[in-house]
Design a protein around this motif. Sequence first.
Motif, PDB file in Angstrom:
ATOM      1  N   ILE A 252      27.606  52.812  42.526  1.00  0.00           N
ATOM      2  CA  ILE A 252      26.511  53.114  43.450  1.00  0.00           C
ATOM      3  C   ILE A 252      25.574  51.913  43.439  1.00  0.00           C
ATOM      4  O   ILE A 252      25.139  51.468  42.374  1.00  0.00           O
ATOM      5  CB  ILE A 252      25.738  54.378  43.007  1.00  0.00           C
ATOM      6  CG1 ILE A 252      26.677  55.596  42.976  1.00  0.00           C
ATOM      7  CG2 ILE A 252      24.559  54.650  43.921  1.00  0.00           C
ATOM      8  CD1 ILE A 252      26.060  56.812  42.300  1.00  0.00           C
ATOM      9  N   TYR A 253      25.249  51.390  44.625  1.00  0.00           N
ATOM     10  CA  TYR A 253      24.424  50.198  44.711  1.00  0.00           C
ATOM     11  C   TYR A 253      23.241  50.461  45.623  1.00  0.00           C
ATOM     12  O   TYR A 253      23.409  50.916  46.758  1.00  0.00           O
ATOM     13  CB  TYR A 253      25.231  49.016  45.252  1.00  0.00           C
ATOM     14  CG  TYR A 253      26.516  48.777  44.484  1.00  0.00           C
ATOM     15  CD1 TYR A 253      26.507  48.077  43.282  1.00  0.00           C
ATOM     16  CD2 TYR A 253      27.728  49.269  44.965  1.00  0.00           C
ATOM     17  CE1 TYR A 253      27.683  47.873  42.562  1.00  0.00           C
ATOM     18  CE2 TYR A 253      28.906  49.072  44.257  1.00  0.00           C
ATOM     19  CZ  TYR A 253      28.880  48.373  43.058  1.00  0.00           C
ATOM     20  OH  TYR A 253      30.034  48.184  42.350  1.00  0.00           O
ATOM     21  N   LEU A 254      22.026  50.164  45.125  1.00  0.00           N
ATOM     22  CA  LEU A 254      20.811  50.361  45.911  1.00  0.00           C
ATOM     23  C   LEU A 254      20.279  49.026  46.405  1.00  0.00           C
ATOM     24  O   LEU A 254      20.256  48.037  45.651  1.00  0.00           O
ATOM     25  CB  LEU A 254      19.743  51.072  45.074  1.00  0.00           C
ATOM     26  CG  LEU A 254      20.000  52.568  44.931  1.00  0.00           C
ATOM     27  CD1 LEU A 254      20.138  52.951  43.485  1.00  0.00           C
ATOM     28  CD2 LEU A 254      18.890  53.358  45.587  1.00  0.00           C
ATOM     29  N   TYR A 255      19.866  48.997  47.688  1.00  0.00           N
ATOM     30  CA  TYR A 255      19.345  47.788  48.311  1.00  0.00           C
ATOM     31  C   TYR A 255      18.056  48.116  49.056  1.00  0.00           C
ATOM     32  O   TYR A 255      17.871  49.231  49.543  1.00  0.00           O
ATOM     33  CB  TYR A 255      20.345  47.215  49.321  1.00  0.00           C
ATOM     34  CG  TYR A 255      21.632  46.715  48.708  1.00  0.00           C
ATOM     35  CD1 TYR A 255      21.767  45.380  48.319  1.00  0.00           C
ATOM     36  CD2 TYR A 255      22.716  47.566  48.521  1.00  0.00           C
ATOM     37  CE1 TYR A 255      22.956  44.907  47.766  1.00  0.00           C
ATOM     38  CE2 TYR A 255      23.901  47.116  47.966  1.00  0.00           C
ATOM     39  CZ  TYR A 255      24.014  45.784  47.594  1.00  0.00           C
ATOM     40  OH  TYR A 255      25.184  45.327  47.038  1.00  0.00           O
ATOM     41  N   SER A 256      17.197  47.100  49.172  1.00  0.00           N
ATOM     42  CA  SER A 256      16.019  47.230  50.034  1.00  0.00           C
ATOM     43  C   SER A 256      16.440  46.910  51.468  1.00  0.00           C
ATOM     44  O   SER A 256      17.519  46.354  51.709  1.00  0.00           O
ATOM     45  CB  SER A 256      14.921  46.266  49.585  1.00  0.00           C
ATOM     46  OG  SER A 256      15.312  44.932  49.882  1.00  0.00           O
ATOM     47  N   TYR A 257      15.585  47.238  52.439  1.00  0.00           N
ATOM     48  CA  TYR A 257      15.893  46.933  53.831  1.00  0.00           C
ATOM     49  C   TYR A 257      15.744  45.439  54.137  1.00  0.00           C
ATOM     50  O   TYR A 257      16.038  44.999  55.244  1.00  0.00           O
ATOM     51  CB  TYR A 257      15.019  47.768  54.767  1.00  0.00           C
ATOM     52  CG  TYR A 257      15.435  49.214  54.802  1.00  0.00           C
ATOM     53  CD1 TYR A 257      16.658  49.594  55.333  1.00  0.00           C
ATOM     54  CD2 TYR A 257      14.609  50.212  54.280  1.00  0.00           C
ATOM     55  CE1 TYR A 257      17.058  50.917  55.357  1.00  0.00           C
ATOM     56  CE2 TYR A 257      14.995  51.553  54.293  1.00  0.00           C
ATOM     57  CZ  TYR A 257      16.216  51.896  54.837  1.00  0.00           C
ATOM     58  OH  TYR A 257      16.619  53.211  54.849  1.00  0.00           O
ATOM     59  N   GLU A 258      15.313  44.661  53.134  1.00  0.00           N
ATOM     60  CA  GLU A 258      15.314  43.206  53.265  1.00  0.00           C
ATOM     61  C   GLU A 258      16.623  42.615  52.734  1.00  0.00           C
ATOM     62  O   GLU A 258      16.777  41.394  52.662  1.00  0.00           O
ATOM     63  CB  GLU A 258      14.140  42.586  52.498  1.00  0.00           C
ATOM     64  CG  GLU A 258      12.782  42.861  53.113  1.00  0.00           C
ATOM     65  CD  GLU A 258      12.304  44.280  52.846  1.00  0.00           C
ATOM     66  OE1 GLU A 258      12.454  44.761  51.713  1.00  0.00           O
ATOM     67  OE2 GLU A 258      11.796  44.912  53.803  1.00  0.00           O
ATOM     68  N   ARG A 260      17.767  42.985  49.624  1.00  0.00           N
ATOM     69  CA  ARG A 260      17.682  42.627  48.203  1.00  0.00           C
ATOM     70  C   ARG A 260      18.336  43.714  47.353  1.00  0.00           C
ATOM     71  O   ARG A 260      18.047  44.894  47.524  1.00  0.00           O
ATOM     72  CB  ARG A 260      16.214  42.461  47.807  1.00  0.00           C
ATOM     73  CG  ARG A 260      15.977  42.121  46.342  1.00  0.00           C
ATOM     74  CD  ARG A 260      14.489  41.856  46.086  1.00  0.00           C
ATOM     75  NE  ARG A 260      13.663  42.976  46.509  1.00  0.00           N
ATOM     76  CZ  ARG A 260      13.426  44.060  45.749  1.00  0.00           C
ATOM     77  NH1 ARG A 260      13.972  44.175  44.550  1.00  0.00           N
ATOM     78  NH2 ARG A 260      12.640  45.009  46.206  1.00  0.00           N
ATOM     79  N   PHE A 261      19.211  43.314  46.435  1.00  0.00           N
ATOM     80  CA  PHE A 261      19.839  44.262  45.512  1.00  0.00           C
ATOM     81  C   PHE A 261      18.792  44.807  44.548  1.00  0.00           C
ATOM     82  O   PHE A 261      17.999  44.046  43.987  1.00  0.00           O
ATOM     83  CB  PHE A 261      20.969  43.578  44.742  1.00  0.00           C
ATOM     84  CG  PHE A 261      21.578  44.444  43.670  1.00  0.00           C
ATOM     85  CD1 PHE A 261      22.385  45.517  44.004  1.00  0.00           C
ATOM     86  CD2 PHE A 261      21.328  44.189  42.327  1.00  0.00           C
ATOM     87  CE1 PHE A 261      22.949  46.322  43.028  1.00  0.00           C
ATOM     88  CE2 PHE A 261      21.884  44.987  41.345  1.00  0.00           C
ATOM     89  CZ  PHE A 261      22.701  46.057  41.697  1.00  0.00           C
ATOM     90  N   ILE A 262      18.757  46.118  44.360  1.00  0.00           N
ATOM     91  CA  ILE A 262      17.739  46.746  43.509  1.00  0.00           C
ATOM     92  C   ILE A 262      18.326  47.191  42.172  1.00  0.00           C
ATOM     93  O   ILE A 262      17.862  46.788  41.117  1.00  0.00           O
ATOM     94  CB  ILE A 262      17.089  47.954  44.231  1.00  0.00           C
ATOM     95  CG1 ILE A 262      16.395  47.509  45.514  1.00  0.00           C
ATOM     96  CG2 ILE A 262      16.088  48.644  43.307  1.00  0.00           C
ATOM     97  CD1 ILE A 262      15.867  48.652  46.366  1.00  0.00           C
TER      98      ILE A 262
END
Length: 636
Positions: A252-258, A260-262
């Motif tokens: 599971i990978y979380l990213y910002s709408y810019e 950027r990997f979180i």
Amino acid sequence: MLSKGTPIYSVAWGPDSEKILYTSGKQLIIKPLQPNAKVLQWKAHDGIILKVDWNSVNELILSAGEDCKYKVWDSYGRLLYCSQAHEYPIISVAWALDGELFAVGSFHTLRLCDKTGWSYALEKPNTGSIFNIAWSTDGTQIAGACGNGHVIFAHIVEQRWVWKNFEITLTKRRTMEVRNVLNDAVDLLEFRDRVIKASLNYGHLVVSTSLQCYIFSVKNWNTPLIFDLKEGTVSLILQAERHFLLVDGGGIYLYSYEGRFISSPKFPGMRTDVLNAQTISLSNDTLAVRDKSDEKVIYLFDPLSGKPLGDGKPLSHKTEIMEIALDQKGLTNERKIAFIDKNRDLYITSVKRFGKEQKVIKIGTMVHTVAWNDTCNILCGLQDTCFIIWYYPSAVYVDKDLLSKTLYEKDASEFSKNPQIVSFVGSQVTIRIADGSLIHISISPYPAILHEYANNSKWEDAIRLCRFVKDQTLWACLAAMAVTSKDMNTAEVAYASIGEIDKVQYISSIKDLPSKESRLAHILLFSGNVQDAETVLLQAGLIYQAIQVNINLYNWERALELAVKHKTHVDTVLAYRQKFLDDFGKKETNQRFLQYAEGLEINWDKIKTKIEMEIAKERERAAAAPAVRASLTIQR
């Protein structure tokens, strides 16, 4: 080795690889591999069953037979969908890996269906019978083995995504059309590789291809943010207001709408290949994932760090959990999760867990599906034959009696069998019914406005709104919101408006208490939080008040325990206990009370004098403390 008297035309593994499903004439049989385990068997078709498939994500079963029908079953053998009879026997069925679609093959026939059974598309290729169907791992292509010696290939197109005034259609494998229905403006989005998954929400379109992820803003379709995918094929995209997540076979990978990997949260035994929108949920500050290896457990993470929330312990329920949903608005320490268990009961609880056992409260029964609103914490669901909205589900934490008064119900029998909530955006709920068509339900905008006033502590505006609308449901919501925020003046007005006179009197008595600690403790008592109320009083040094609270609630042993521990008012506890027993004509049998009562004479005059001194002492203490606002508003 299994031995049956009839031919077995098809077999499929169960989702947990501990059961197998196979055919026997007109019967379907689920056999666990454990010895002596119960075998489930039922008549599924009126003709010989030719093909079965069992999906590991949604756990649904497909069957097809010589009666020219295909059917969808749950893993308990309950029929969810039965097709109309086709012209020829159904020879092949196959699930896409993510469980959202399946394909059906027959003579000169290829059909694409939704997981609930209704048909998206029907093709009539001149291929003879389609004996077998295989999906690509990304779920965008189908290959069919045909009776005329050919292999047929098909691609999934014409998928649609809708959010507010935008409608997006996948017109070709690498092309999307964006239509703004307000001005009929059209934009074309071209991609280097074929589109696999997409999601449109919170003002952003997120698209994954076989190699890259594209992030578009609805304000600008020309310059997307693009980044390369780590590995594997994306099987799910979930969005929240501030970020989104991608699920593939690796994690599971979380990213910002810019772009950027979180973070990439993990837990022992995590299986991302079986996650779907019902078993994972995302908000701005919380990620919830139901564990596949133990379906009674929900893991909670901080999306920004990827670490477990609170004390690190997962949320555990008594029965298997089928669907989870996080609310989207409000403060982090007030975040709630709603979940539906195997019995179709709907529960709500807080995600903030620090050692203390959190209340898990049931708020609905026979609930099939739920969704939170995207702009405020209003919950909607389909309950038996009703469409229901919980305008303020958190009311159950402050006054259980109010919950039923904060509901909106509408007859949903017209939606037929197994309707699903597609979205709950603004004041509109979109529901897909059994034949695949969409139904839109508009709800009152006033509860959302009330939520906004309460979140900003605009209580005068909230009261004016309720007086303007003149709706008992809105007043009940305001009463619960005011008690949650400890604004008892507003709560008093709201309770009076719905005729709860006994609660108005109790709130009035709270306002007369001398110290702010006593007032806060009695507000907590009003909400049923006895332990928290006692803690507040003890921390403030109001020992007698803590003892009296337990006496009033007939928690005799706790009252005596506090009196003995703090060496005060032991005689007061014994006196009230004796009066209680005398009123009911009973004798003392508790050894602890008998021990402390031995040789003690109860003098009511002396006890009353001590109580008056305690009250006077509290008043002096309150007078010496800084003045508190008359409204009793205590900041959260």
